[in-house]
Design a protein around this motif. Structure first.
Motif, PDB file in Angstrom:
ATOM      1  N   PRO B 227       3.914 -27.510  60.131  1.00 37.31           N
ATOM      2  CA  PRO B 227       4.110 -28.601  59.507  1.00 37.31           C
ATOM      3  C   PRO B 227       3.841 -29.793  60.308  1.00 37.31           C
ATOM      4  O   PRO B 227       3.796 -30.961  59.748  1.00 37.31           O
ATOM      5  N   PRO B 266      13.858 -24.116  61.061  1.00 35.15           N
ATOM      6  CA  PRO B 266      12.846 -24.684  61.786  1.00 35.15           C
ATOM      7  C   PRO B 266      12.483 -24.158  63.103  1.00 35.15           C
ATOM      8  O   PRO B 266      11.250 -23.834  63.358  1.00 35.15           O
ATOM      9  N   ARG B 332       4.849 -34.143  55.950  1.00 37.39           N
ATOM     10  CA  ARG B 332       5.754 -34.892  56.580  1.00 37.39           C
ATOM     11  C   ARG B 332       7.132 -35.079  55.787  1.00 37.39           C
ATOM     12  O   ARG B 332       8.116 -35.162  56.466  1.00 37.39           O
ATOM     13  N   THR B 334       8.912 -33.054  53.802  1.00 36.46           N
ATOM     14  CA  THR B 334       9.613 -31.788  53.964  1.00 36.46           C
ATOM     15  C   THR B 334      10.132 -31.621  55.354  1.00 36.46           C
ATOM     16  O   THR B 334      11.201 -31.291  55.611  1.00 36.46           O
ATOM     17  N   ARG B 335       9.305 -31.937  56.364  1.00 33.73           N
ATOM     18  CA  ARG B 335       9.650 -31.790  57.796  1.00 33.73           C
ATOM     19  C   ARG B 335      10.859 -32.883  57.932  1.00 33.73           C
ATOM     20  O   ARG B 335      11.764 -32.450  58.657  1.00 33.73           O
ATOM     21  N   SER B 340      11.017 -27.598  56.725  1.00 30.61           N
ATOM     22  CA  SER B 340       9.754 -27.322  56.910  1.00 30.61           C
ATOM     23  C   SER B 340       9.290 -26.255  56.018  1.00 30.61           C
ATOM     24  O   SER B 340       9.953 -25.286  56.212  1.00 30.61           O
TER      25      SER B 340
END
Lengths: 259, 454
Positions: B227, B266, B332, B334-335, B340
């Protein structure tokens, strides 16, 4: 079709001007889709359609009258599906709340039962048949806690909701294995136009709470949901209470206010 | 004796990602007569063909209707060495075919990431491999195919005969007809073994540069990115070891359904990515059997289960060269939203083919795996708009959540495809949950029906 994230795409609201129904539909389609408002009053439907429109959310209106013959309801569902695709969620939010004292003549009782029981029952039947055929979809039926323990002050309303509640649950049972399902929602006192001016009983709730709870229940599996949730044990207790004790708890019945 | 279409017995049929499912009647016809009978008796909910069931989403589901398996069509003909072709049934899986062809020194030019994909499914999805710049998509290597269409029965299609119908069926998601048999072009196979080199790069920009160079110089090139944008490029070339005998099939691992978001949680994703990078640094060069390179999804058949009870969705899209900012933004955004991807795979695409619904187009391809969490909805919806604005598109067969109007903007050939489709299937017998959800069949017809009823 519902998508991989569980979001419905097409929602039909029977009783398109109902505040509770609109709030539920609004919450079920947060990121877009098609909302079909079906109701009697074209002006009110148009105003609601304008208010509920969002980017990526298309709002359409159709004529629906709970007092119309059964064939009209069957046709309505066919038209909605032909125009907008499979119906992922159908919300049945039809009813009038009439104080029993206001139902003085018998014709008024007939009218109330038509609106609160007979029309919605036909809608449940017609919708269940359509959802069964399409192999998926959820029918949300707005019942009431009055269906569990009917108070004399709202006798016909409570009886109508009780009958509709039983009917919808049994139809839900019959849908098992078809991919379609029925969700019966039993709210307590909800602060809306319909209940404005009535004395507020305990556990009164807001339209947005009902909508949020229905959204969660539609995503999950339950067949019956109470709003607020605490009403489930409360109503279970009240239902088991002997009539003599129950009468003492309910001030309206103690006074003997109803005929 | 035709199969009995017993509508009382519906089963729950899902996608490979386990995030979509619906009830339908499943049938497995054997003979042409069985198929004709099914076409005749399909009701208003229609039918869709289903092969290996490797589509991530709802492409081979049909709520309330018929889902018809092609797996009985598993015949593999003899290789014609002069023409370098082989005729196979639609239900043969790509994995079977690759193993069958190898000892004779032949192989398929293009294979998808799962060996369980059938030939019918590979054509209907117009799948690609890690060598799109060299060999294009699967559809490019179909010499001819026999397709059962509701309007005309069995017809032959090829790029020269019934060309419009051929290209509408390639990538046509099974909605133009049922692919029964296909003659596929082959390439010679020098070795069952490939040598791979893994190369680590710390930034997305460098990963893209090196991947592009690798796609030019090696037969197969793919990269996975974490990610943060760091990534590993894998380049593969045929090994000098000339053995053609297939090695034993890889052992299948049993995987549990993890709680919550599973591997997409994550911290777990970060740990897995760190472990993968460390492995690359320790040992960058490998000699691998062909399936290990071709079919990474086979090593973990339970991959969707690792994403928790709600399953896995994949967001696979392509953007043209020059729109690299969309790739960075996808990682970026989605994180930032706390979702992520558990896996992000980059590839390079070459020229597109003539199929209106074929996915690959010149540029970058990024496939992102996510746990199917409803909170992802708005994030991916916004990303779709950025992709469409950049001239990119999402992969229809893997989709399980896009909006129909965005799809229409991404596939300008959709109207052309619908026109061909409606001649092959005027009564709209062929339909899937995906087709309904994305409104792939002609909506204007539905509007007319609606207007006449109102």
């Amino acid at each position: 079709m519902r998508d991989g994230l569980g979001r419905p795409q097409t929602v039909l609201l029977l009783g398109g001007t109902s505040q509770i129904g609109q709030a539920i539909a609004d919450q079920l389609l947060p990121d877009g889709g098609t909302l079909i408002l079906a109701g009697r009053d074209p002006a009110a439907l148009a105003a609601a359609a304008e208010r509920l429109a969002r980017p990526r959310r298309h709002v359409a209106t159709l004529h629906y009258d709970a007092l119309a013959p059964a064939a009209a309801t069957v046709d309505l569902l066919a038209v909605a599906a032909a125009r907008h695709g499979d119906l992922d969620v159908v919300v049945l939010s039809v009813g009038v709340l009439a104080d029993e004292a206001a139902l003085a003549d018998t014709a008024a009782v007939e009218q109330a039962m038509h609106t609160n029981l007979f029309g919605p029952m036909l809608a449940v039947h017609a919708t269940a048949a359509r959802l069964r055929a399409q192999g998926h979809g959820t029918l949300v039926v707005l019942s009431s806690v009055a269906a569990v323990r009917t108070r004399d002050g709202l006798l016909s309303y409570g009886v109508a909701k009780a009958a509709l509640d039983v009917y919808a649950r049994r139809i839900g049972e019959s849908l098992r294995g078809s991919g379609a399902r029925v969700l019966v929602v039993r709210p307590g006192h909800v602060r809306t136009r319909m209940t404005a001016g009535l004395p507020e009983p305990p556990f009164a709730t807001n339209v947005s709470d009902v909508a949020a709870r229905v959204r969660r229940a539609v995503a999950g599996r339950p067949g019956v949901t109470y709003v607020p949730a605490v009403l489930r044990p409360v109503m279970t207790a009240l239902r088991l209470l002997p009539a003599a004790v129950y009468r003492r708890l309910d001030p309206a019945q103690r006074k003997g206010a109803t005929p | 004796m035709g199969p009995v279409v017993n509508r009382g017995r519906q089963t729950l049929i899902g996608g490979w990602g386990r995030a979509t499912q619906s009830r339908a009647t499943e049938l497995t016809p054997g003979t042409d007569d069985d198929w004709a009978e099914i076409i005749r008796s399909a009701g208003s909910r229609g039918l869709i063909a289903r092969g290996g069931g490797r589509s991530y989403g709802d492409a081979a589901q049909n709520a309330g209707g018929l889902v018809v398996s092609t797996l009985a069509d598993g015949s593999i003909g003899d290789v014609d060495p002069a023409a370098a072709t082989v005729e196979v049934g639609a239900g043969v899986t790509v994995g079977e075919l690759v193993r069958h062809l190898a000892p004779g020194g032949w192989t398929l030019p293009v294979v998808p990431g799962s060996s369980g994909v059938t030939v019918g499914g590979a054509i209907a999805a117009d799948v690609h491999g890690k060598n799109h710049q060299r060999h294009g998509t699967f559809g490019r290597h179909v010499a001819t195919m026999t397709v059962l269409t509701p309007a005309y029965g069995m017809i032959e299609m090829s790029p020269t005969v019934n060309a419009d119908e051929f290209w509408a069926t390639v990538g046509g998601l099974g909605l133009t007809g049922i692919i029964r048999r296909a003659t596929l072009r082959l390439i010679p196979l020098a070795s069952w073994w490939v040598s791979t080199v893994d190369e680590e790069q710390p930034r997305l920009q460098r990963v893209l540069e090196r991947l592009h160079a690798a796609a030019m110089s090696s037969e197969h090139a793919v990269a996975w990115v974490d990610p943060g944008g760091a990534g590993v490029i894998t380049m593969a070339t045929t090994a000098r070891l000339g053995a053609l005998t297939p090695s034993r099939a890889a052992r299948r691992h049993v995987t549990p359904t993890l709680p919550g978001r599973g591997i997409a949680w994550p911290p777990l994703t970060a740990a897995a990515n760190a472990a993968r990078r460390a492995a690359v640094v320790l040992r960058p060069r490998h000699l691998r059997p062909l399936p290990d390179l071709h079919f990474p999804l086979d090593t973990l058949p339970g991959w969707p289960r690792l994403h928790g009870r709600r399953g896995l969705i994949q967001h696979h899209f392509t953007v043209p060269f020059g729109a690299e900012h969309v790739l960075a933004e996808a990682l970026r955004a989605t994180r930032a939203a706390g979702h992520s991807p558990s896996l992000a795979i980059l590839k390079v695409f070459g020229a597109a083919n003539s199929a209106p619904l074929s996915f690959p187009a010149p540029g970058w391809s990024l496939a992102l795996d996510f746990a199917a969490d409803p909170a992802l909805g708005p994030v991916l919806d916004r990303l779709d708009e950025r992709i469409a604005a950049a001239g990119g598109r999402v992969y229809l067969v893997k989709d399980s959540r896009a909006h129909p109007d965005v799809i229409a903007a991404m596939y300008p050939g959709l109207a052309r495809w619908r026109a061909v489709r409606s001649t092959l299937d005027p009564d709209r017998l062929l339909v899937s949950d995906l087709a309904r959800r994305l409104r792939l069949a002609d909506q204007r017809i539905a509007d007319q029906i609606g207007a006449s009823h109102a």
